[in-house]
Design a protein around this motif. Sequence first.
Motif, PDB file in Angstrom:
ATOM      1  N   LEU A 101       0.832  -1.198   0.000  1.00 39.88           N
ATOM      2  CA  LEU A 101       0.000   0.000   0.000  1.00 39.88           C
ATOM      3  C   LEU A 101       0.873   1.257   0.000  1.00 39.88           C
ATOM      4  O   LEU A 101       0.558   2.246  -0.668  1.00 39.88           O
ATOM      5  N   GLU A 102       1.994   1.198   0.716  1.00 41.41           N
ATOM      6  CA  GLU A 102       2.914   2.334   0.754  1.00 41.41           C
ATOM      7  C   GLU A 102       3.475   2.632  -0.637  1.00 41.41           C
ATOM      8  O   GLU A 102       3.562   3.786  -1.053  1.00 41.41           O
ATOM      9  N   GLN A 103       3.848   1.595  -1.366  1.00 44.17           N
ATOM     10  CA  GLN A 103       4.390   1.785  -2.716  1.00 44.17           C
ATOM     11  C   GLN A 103       3.329   2.342  -3.660  1.00 44.17           C
ATOM     12  O   GLN A 103       3.659   3.031  -4.617  1.00 44.17           O
ATOM     13  N   MET A 104       2.063   2.065  -3.372  1.00 41.89           N
ATOM     14  CA  MET A 104       0.973   2.551  -4.204  1.00 41.89           C
ATOM     15  C   MET A 104       0.526   3.942  -3.794  1.00 41.89           C
ATOM     16  O   MET A 104      -0.392   4.517  -4.379  1.00 41.89           O
TER      17      MET A 104
END
Length: 89
Positions: free
Chosen positions: A84-87
């Motif tokens: 989710l962080e990368q997104m």
Amino acid sequence: MWKRFTPTAATVPYIFSQPPAALANARIRPWWQRAMAGEEYISTVYVSAITRQPCRTQSLPIRDGSGRIVGVLAAEQRSKPATLEQMGY
């Protein structure tokens, strides 16, 4: 008498898979068809039937000295799902 062999998508054999694949006829796969048509191919991410992990397949034609396609080189590359962080969440 020698007959010249002209490889086609129907005559180039499937030689090697690591890990062993249950795929007896790669000719039905887009990565095979596109490479035999002279194109480099990169699939979208999918779940591998062999490893059950997200991956993508890359392939390209193998050519002889005259530029004639004599085979296909393909590799399945594992792909880690995005966090989710990368997104951006």
